[in-house]
Write a protein that holds these residues in place. Structure first.
Motif, PDB file in Angstrom:
ATOM      1  N   VAL A  57      64.172  31.415   6.687  1.00  0.00           N
ATOM      2  CA  VAL A  57      62.790  31.274   6.236  1.00  0.00           C
ATOM      3  C   VAL A  57      62.147  30.212   7.099  1.00  0.00           C
ATOM      4  CG1 VAL A  57      61.259  30.591   4.351  1.00  0.00           C
ATOM      5  CG2 VAL A  57      63.289  31.994   3.868  1.00  0.00           C
ATOM      6  N   GLU A  84      69.531  37.290   2.732  1.00  0.00           N
ATOM      7  CA  GLU A  84      68.150  37.071   2.347  1.00  0.00           C
ATOM      8  C   GLU A  84      68.055  36.263   1.058  1.00  0.00           C
ATOM      9  OE1 GLU A  84      68.115  41.421   3.929  1.00  0.00           O
ATOM     10  OE2 GLU A  84      69.590  39.959   3.219  1.00  0.00           O
ATOM     11  N   LEU A  88      66.247  32.685   0.919  1.00  0.00           N
ATOM     12  CA  LEU A  88      65.088  32.519   0.041  1.00  0.00           C
ATOM     13  C   LEU A  88      65.351  31.475  -1.036  1.00  0.00           C
ATOM     14  CD1 LEU A  88      64.123  36.278  -0.340  1.00  0.00           C
ATOM     15  CD2 LEU A  88      62.763  34.532   0.837  1.00  0.00           C
ATOM     16  N   ALA A  91      65.248  28.055   0.464  1.00  0.00           N
ATOM     17  CA  ALA A  91      63.871  27.680   0.783  1.00  0.00           C
ATOM     18  C   ALA A  91      63.122  27.261  -0.471  1.00  0.00           C
ATOM     19  CB  ALA A  91      63.152  28.839   1.467  1.00  0.00           C
ATOM     20  N   HIS A 108      54.948  31.222   4.379  1.00  0.00           N
ATOM     21  CA  HIS A 108      56.337  31.351   4.813  1.00  0.00           C
ATOM     22  C   HIS A 108      56.639  32.800   5.190  1.00  0.00           C
ATOM     23  CE1 HIS A 108      56.591  27.607   2.443  1.00  0.00           C
ATOM     24  NE2 HIS A 108      57.538  27.284   3.304  1.00  0.00           N
ATOM     25  N   GLU A 109      57.550  32.969   6.136  1.00  0.00           N
ATOM     26  CA  GLU A 109      58.030  34.306   6.453  1.00  0.00           C
ATOM     27  C   GLU A 109      59.546  34.317   6.497  1.00  0.00           C
ATOM     28  OE1 GLU A 109      56.233  35.415  10.183  1.00  0.00           O
ATOM     29  OE2 GLU A 109      57.815  34.478  11.373  1.00  0.00           O
ATOM     30  N   LEU A 110      60.105  35.470   6.134  1.00  0.00           N
ATOM     31  CA  LEU A 110      61.541  35.710   6.162  1.00  0.00           C
ATOM     32  C   LEU A 110      61.878  36.487   7.410  1.00  0.00           C
ATOM     33  CD1 LEU A 110      64.323  35.672   4.587  1.00  0.00           C
ATOM     34  CD2 LEU A 110      63.631  37.922   3.702  1.00  0.00           C
ATOM     35  N   THR A 124      62.847  39.713  -1.798  1.00  0.00           N
ATOM     36  CA  THR A 124      61.834  39.310  -0.821  1.00  0.00           C
ATOM     37  C   THR A 124      60.437  39.488  -1.396  1.00  0.00           C
ATOM     38  OG1 THR A 124      63.302  39.940   1.005  1.00  0.00           O
ATOM     39  CG2 THR A 124      60.958  39.724   1.507  1.00  0.00           C
ATOM     40  N   SER A 127      59.551  36.723  -3.857  1.00  0.00           N
ATOM     41  CA  SER A 127      59.827  35.344  -3.454  1.00  0.00           C
ATOM     42  C   SER A 127      58.583  34.530  -3.146  1.00  0.00           C
ATOM     43  CB  SER A 127      60.714  35.345  -2.207  1.00  0.00           C
ATOM     44  OG  SER A 127      59.980  35.850  -1.093  1.00  0.00           O
ATOM     45  N   VAL A 129      57.009  34.944  -0.129  1.00  0.00           N
ATOM     46  CA  VAL A 129      56.792  34.926   1.320  1.00  0.00           C
ATOM     47  C   VAL A 129      55.587  35.785   1.663  1.00  0.00           C
ATOM     48  CG1 VAL A 129      59.205  34.456   1.926  1.00  0.00           C
ATOM     49  CG2 VAL A 129      58.410  36.836   1.760  1.00  0.00           C
TER      50      VAL A 129
END
Length: 202
Positions: A57, A84, A88, A91, A108-110, A124, A127, A129
């Motif tokens: 992340v 993942e 996550l 993060a 934020h990006e995964l 995801t 989360s 993101v």
């Protein structure tokens, strides 16, 4: 009183420190971030912690790395300890928020080395993101690794997009397949455990 387990623990393996030792706090480019993910994924299965999967992340705009995750299903004994989910969760721990899209936080990006499986798809989406960067999608992962990724629909990326999560695909796709092919050789040689609960996918 019923004797039940009351907690479980999922942690990054110790070797992560070696891999991150020379990595700067800010990794500006998506390809550079994906290269780190591929490196972690390749080492992860060789160390015996789980499958050939890793994620991180990052703050989308600055490139600051917030967390990394690898698949630790085998070393933790927990089936949902996918890369993942680990990235996550760490993060969210680091930011102090279950919502990575909460007000006051940067976007934020995964970054992950393939399209998420059915479990990580939901993780995801919920989360917080605002971006998902994948090395690729398609049947190659299941064909090469023999993992069952579950029934993810063909409109998977569109479902993210309708929820405000940008999807960027095909970032260093060939490098992801190289890791999966190396893993498959080890599978065929009987050197690794494929942990499908319902048996090996064919």
């Amino acid at each position: 009183m019923i004797d039940i387990a009351r907690e479980f623990r999922v942690a990054l393996p110790a070797w992560i420190d070696d891999e991150l030792a020379g990595v700067p706090a800010v990794v500006a480019g998506r390809e550079e971030r994906m290269r780190l993910v591929h490196r972690l994924a390749d080492r992860n299965w060789r160390e015996g912690d789980g499958g050939p999967f890793a994620a991180l992340v990052a703050e989308r705009d600055s490139g600051r790395i917030v967390s990394v995750g690898v698949n630790v299903v085998l070393s933790s004994g927990v089936s949902n300890a996918h890369a993942e989910v680990v990235a996550l969760s760490l993060a969210q721990t680091a930011t102090g928020s279950w919502d990575l899209g909460a007000g006051g936080l940067p976007a934020h990006e995964l970054v992950v080395n393939w399209r998420p499986c059915i479990q990580c798809y939901g993780a995801t989406m919920w989360s917080g993101v605002q971006g998902l960067v994948v090395a690729g999608e398609g049947p190659e992962l299941e064909e090469l690794t023999t993992f069952d990724e579950g029934p993810v629909g063909s409109d998977w990326a569109g479902q993210f997009e309708t929820r405000g999560i940008e999807v960027v695909g095909d970032v260093l796709r060939d490098e992801a397949l190289t890791v999966f092919r190396a893993y498959r050789e080890a599978v065929d040689a009987g050197e690794v455990t494929v942990y499908n609960a319902r048996g090996r996918a064919e």
